[in-house]
Design a protein around this motif. Structure first.
Motif, PDB file in Angstrom:
ATOM      1  N   TRP A 155       0.874  -1.184   0.000  1.00 34.68           N
ATOM      2  CA  TRP A 155       0.000   0.000   0.000  1.00 34.68           C
ATOM      3  C   TRP A 155       0.904   1.225   0.000  1.00 34.68           C
ATOM      4  O   TRP A 155       1.657   1.431   0.953  1.00 34.68           O
ATOM      5  N   PRO A 173     -15.481  -6.794   6.192  1.00 35.94           N
ATOM      6  CA  PRO A 173     -14.324  -7.598   5.791  1.00 35.94           C
ATOM      7  C   PRO A 173     -14.701  -9.025   5.446  1.00 35.94           C
ATOM      8  O   PRO A 173     -15.592  -9.625   6.051  1.00 35.94           O
ATOM      9  N   ARG A 174     -14.015  -9.532   4.413  1.00 35.93           N
ATOM     10  CA  ARG A 174     -14.134 -10.951   4.123  1.00 35.93           C
ATOM     11  C   ARG A 174     -13.409 -11.705   5.228  1.00 35.93           C
ATOM     12  O   ARG A 174     -12.879 -11.109   6.161  1.00 35.93           O
ATOM     13  N   LEU A 176     -10.729 -12.940   7.286  1.00 40.19           N
ATOM     14  CA  LEU A 176      -9.367 -12.456   7.433  1.00 40.19           C
ATOM     15  C   LEU A 176      -8.536 -13.461   8.215  1.00 40.19           C
ATOM     16  O   LEU A 176      -9.059 -14.161   9.088  1.00 40.19           O
ATOM     17  N   ARG A 180      -4.609 -10.713  11.240  1.00 37.56           N
ATOM     18  CA  ARG A 180      -5.192  -9.452  10.797  1.00 37.56           C
ATOM     19  C   ARG A 180      -6.466  -9.130  11.578  1.00 37.56           C
ATOM     20  O   ARG A 180      -6.761  -7.968  11.841  1.00 37.56           O
ATOM     21  N   ARG A 213      -1.958  -3.932   4.619  1.00 43.84           N
ATOM     22  CA  ARG A 213      -2.851  -4.869   3.934  1.00 43.84           C
ATOM     23  C   ARG A 213      -4.309  -4.532   4.216  1.00 43.84           C
ATOM     24  O   ARG A 213      -5.152  -4.594   3.327  1.00 43.84           O
ATOM     25  N   GLU A 217      -7.168  -3.286   1.514  1.00 40.07           N
ATOM     26  CA  GLU A 217      -8.458  -3.951   1.401  1.00 40.07           C
ATOM     27  C   GLU A 217      -9.624  -3.012   1.705  1.00 40.07           C
ATOM     28  O   GLU A 217     -10.784  -3.426   1.693  1.00 40.07           O
TER      29      GLU A 217
END
Length: 259
Positions: A155, A173-174, A176, A180, A213, A217
């Protein structure tokens, strides 16, 4: 792409000149301090990275009472690291790995992009941790540049490294990774990466990787700005932090032994 030239050039140049002189002392800047012993980097610290004592005690590598005892008995003599090993509170190899991790984490911020301020050098100053495994200046500079390249690939906006962080409203969020998820749970609109790393007793660099990360996202952003606190003085010194990247640190230690 970030290169050595993109680091804080005044600090890098000062370190190189001090290394050529085999100088001993501390180079002080607005974002931290680098201690030199005979031209090599003996330690580094920054308010943007948890200090070695916090990492050792919060990870339970050393109990708080043992750490305080080492400070009380050996701090004035600049032999805290040796005291921990000699009293059996910490293995020599564990001290070296933790110390290298803290040193490189802090140096990442001290050698960050230039801010125009000239660092100051105090001849003869030594850190209370004592001699553990000094690092050549060129090794330190290359490693800081490598880390910045890696982070920018994830990033390319470094604000997440130092700013208070907030979760993105409405973002879902998917699934993780557990690591994370733990970091995301610590984000409250006020904590910085350093504070999150300290709370989790994690290495700062690995925390920065996961935060970038999360930013990539779309889950984390810098918190809205508040009134700016007073800037730290140029001669900032931190008071007298596991999840280390053990393989990397062992390679660094082996490389240093081969020099």
């Amino acid at each position: 792409m970030t290169t050595v030239a993109d680091l804080r050039t005044t600090t890098v140049a000062s370190l190189a000149a001090l290394a050529d002189r085999h100088a001993t002392g501390v180079l002080l800047g607005a974002t931290g301090a680098v201690y030199l012993e005979a031209g090599r980097v003996a330690h580094a610290e920054s308010p943007s990275a948890p200090d070695l004592g916090a990492l050792l005690t919060r990870s339970a590598a050393v109990d708080p009472e043992g750490w305080q005892d080492a400070l009380d008995r050996a701090g004035a003599r600049r032999h805290v690291g040796r005291h921990l090993v000699d009293t059996g509170r910490l293995a020599a190899g564990a001290l070296e790995l933790c110390h290298l991790g803290a040193l490189f984490d802090a140096a990442y911020f001290v050698l960050g992009p230039g801010d125009g301020h000239e660092p100051r050098f105090r001849t003869g100053a030594a850190h209370w941790i004592g001699t553990v495994r000094p690092v050549p200046v060129d090794v330190l500079v290359r490693e800081c540049a490598r880390r910045r390249v890696l982070l920018d690939r994830i990033w390319p906006r470094p604000e997440t490294d130092t700013a208070p962080l907030a979760r993105v409203t409405g973002a879902h969020p998917r699934a993780l990774p557990a690591r994370r998820q733990r970091i995301l749970a610590e984000i409250d609109g006020e904590r910085t990466a350093a504070q999150i790393a300290s709370a989790l007793a994690w290495r700062t660099f690995h925390t920065l990787v996961e935060l970038r990360r999360l930013a990539a996202e779309g889950l984390v952003i810098p918190a809205p700005p508040r009134a700016a606190p007073d800037a730290p003085p140029a001669d900032w010194l931190a008071p007298p932090v596991q999840d280390p990247d053990t393989a990397l640190l062992r390679r660094l230690r082996d490389a240093l032994e081969a020099l």
